[in-house]
Design a protein around this motif. Structure first.
Motif, PDB file in Angstrom:
ATOM      1  N   ALA A   1      -0.533  -4.213  -9.174  1.00  0.00           N
ATOM      2  CA  ALA A   1      -1.057  -2.852  -9.037  1.00  0.00           C
ATOM      3  C   ALA A   1      -0.035  -1.810  -9.489  1.00  0.00           C
ATOM      4  CB  ALA A   1      -1.474  -2.596  -7.583  1.00  0.00           C
ATOM      5  N   LEU A   2       1.226  -2.005  -9.129  1.00  0.00           N
ATOM      6  CA  LEU A   2       2.268  -1.066  -9.544  1.00  0.00           C
ATOM      7  C   LEU A   2       2.445  -1.093 -11.054  1.00  0.00           C
ATOM      8  CD1 LEU A   2       4.848  -1.706  -6.700  1.00  0.00           C
ATOM      9  CD2 LEU A   2       3.636   0.443  -7.123  1.00  0.00           C
ATOM     10  N   HIS A   3       2.402  -2.286 -11.631  1.00  0.00           N
ATOM     11  CA  HIS A   3       2.533  -2.409 -13.088  1.00  0.00           C
ATOM     12  C   HIS A   3       1.387  -1.681 -13.796  1.00  0.00           C
ATOM     13  CE1 HIS A   3       3.383  -4.007 -17.029  1.00  0.00           C
ATOM     14  NE2 HIS A   3       2.120  -4.389 -17.106  1.00  0.00           N
ATOM     15  N   ALA A   4       0.179  -1.784 -13.264  1.00  0.00           N
ATOM     16  CA  ALA A   4      -0.969  -1.100 -13.860  1.00  0.00           C
ATOM     17  C   ALA A   4      -0.762   0.416 -13.833  1.00  0.00           C
ATOM     18  CB  ALA A   4      -2.251  -1.484 -13.127  1.00  0.00           C
ATOM     19  N   HIS A   5      -0.107   0.906 -12.787  1.00  0.00           N
ATOM     20  CA  HIS A   5       0.126   2.349 -12.641  1.00  0.00           C
ATOM     21  C   HIS A   5       1.336   2.815 -13.448  1.00  0.00           C
ATOM     22  CE1 HIS A   5      -0.834   6.078 -10.620  1.00  0.00           C
ATOM     23  NE2 HIS A   5       0.448   6.251 -10.395  1.00  0.00           N
ATOM     24  N   LEU A   6       2.394   2.000 -13.475  1.00  0.00           N
ATOM     25  CA  LEU A   6       3.632   2.327 -14.190  1.00  0.00           C
ATOM     26  C   LEU A   6       4.030   1.131 -15.051  1.00  0.00           C
ATOM     27  CD1 LEU A   6       6.076   4.018 -11.611  1.00  0.00           C
ATOM     28  CD2 LEU A   6       4.905   5.087 -13.523  1.00  0.00           C
TER      29      LEU A   6
ATOM     30  N   GLU B   1       0.831  -1.207   0.000  1.00  0.00           N
ATOM     31  CA  GLU B   1       0.000   0.000   0.000  1.00  0.00           C
ATOM     32  C   GLU B   1       0.868   1.261   0.000  1.00  0.00           C
ATOM     33  OE1 GLU B   1      -2.365  -3.337   1.880  1.00  0.00           O
ATOM     34  OE2 GLU B   1      -0.328  -2.597   2.106  1.00  0.00           O
ATOM     35  N   GLU B   2       1.921   1.259   0.808  1.00  0.00           N
ATOM     36  CA  GLU B   2       2.816   2.424   0.831  1.00  0.00           C
ATOM     37  C   GLU B   2       3.531   2.577  -0.505  1.00  0.00           C
ATOM     38  OE1 GLU B   2       6.533   4.424   3.298  1.00  0.00           O
ATOM     39  OE2 GLU B   2       5.828   2.443   3.905  1.00  0.00           O
ATOM     40  N   ALA B   3       3.929   1.478  -1.112  1.00  0.00           N
ATOM     41  CA  ALA B   3       4.585   1.535  -2.425  1.00  0.00           C
ATOM     42  C   ALA B   3       3.674   2.193  -3.456  1.00  0.00           C
ATOM     43  CB  ALA B   3       4.982   0.132  -2.872  1.00  0.00           C
TER      44      ALA B   3
ATOM     45  N   GLU C   1       2.281   6.858  -6.823  1.00  0.00           N
ATOM     46  CA  GLU C   1       1.276   7.834  -7.244  1.00  0.00           C
ATOM     47  C   GLU C   1       1.804   9.262  -7.127  1.00  0.00           C
ATOM     48  OE1 GLU C   1      -2.132   6.890  -4.866  1.00  0.00           O
ATOM     49  OE2 GLU C   1      -2.607   5.122  -6.073  1.00  0.00           O
ATOM     50  N   GLN C   2       2.680   9.510  -6.141  1.00  0.00           N
ATOM     51  CA  GLN C   2       3.237  10.852  -5.941  1.00  0.00           C
ATOM     52  C   GLN C   2       4.421  11.122  -6.850  1.00  0.00           C
ATOM     53  OE1 GLN C   2       4.209  11.018  -1.793  1.00  0.00           O
ATOM     54  NE2 GLN C   2       2.079  10.919  -1.143  1.00  0.00           N
ATOM     55  N   GLU C   3       5.158  10.078  -7.196  1.00  0.00           N
ATOM     56  CA  GLU C   3       6.378  10.250  -7.970  1.00  0.00           C
ATOM     57  C   GLU C   3       6.512   9.094  -8.946  1.00  0.00           C
ATOM     58  OE1 GLU C   3      11.137  10.732  -7.204  1.00  0.00           O
ATOM     59  OE2 GLU C   3       9.767  10.768  -5.521  1.00  0.00           O
TER      60      GLU C   3
END
Length: 124
Positions: free
Chosen positions: A67-72, A35-37, A42-44
């Motif tokens: 989830a991280l892959h979906a975002h980046l 969750e923190e990752a 999301e901020q950077e």
């Protein structure tokens, strides 16, 4: 050089890896949970590689990677796990994560991890 996101709930492991990788010239940002990752990303968005522990409280490493892959989508991943029986799932393999990106705790050769991070950053 792009930043490396290091996600591990064990402070000692996280701090040791971060110190070594910083000495190797990497810019490390630490997170203690999936969750923190996600909040950090999301901020950077300047991350090229994420080193992900698989056993995390709350969101596990597998779900955090997805989830991280979906975002980046360009983010590359290394898996860091203490589980001797852990094997990469089909959906992680589909993201391009290979056995060469799987590191087991305790890490015997930190230079191998650093070299893999370096090669992944060169591909970004």
């Amino acid at each position: 050089m792009e930043k490396v996101l290091l996600v591990d709930d064990e402070l000692t492991v996280r701090a040791t890896l971060a110190a070594y990788l910083e000495d190797e010239g990497f810019d490390i940002v630490q997170a203690e949970s999936g969750e923190e990752a996600l909040r950090v990303v999301e901020q950077e968005q300047q991350f090229g590689v994420c080193i992900m522990d698989m056993r995390l409280p709350g969101m596990d490493g597998h779900d955090a990677i997805l989830a991280l892959h979906a975002h980046l989508p360009h983010l590359r991943f290394l898996v860091h796990t203490g589980s001797l029986s852990y094997g990469l799932s089909e959906d992680l393999l589909a993201l391009g994560i290979t056995e060469a990106a799987l590191f087991r705790k305790p890490l015997q050769d930190m230079s191998a991890l650093a070299n893999t991070v370096r090669s992944l950053l060169d591909c970004v």
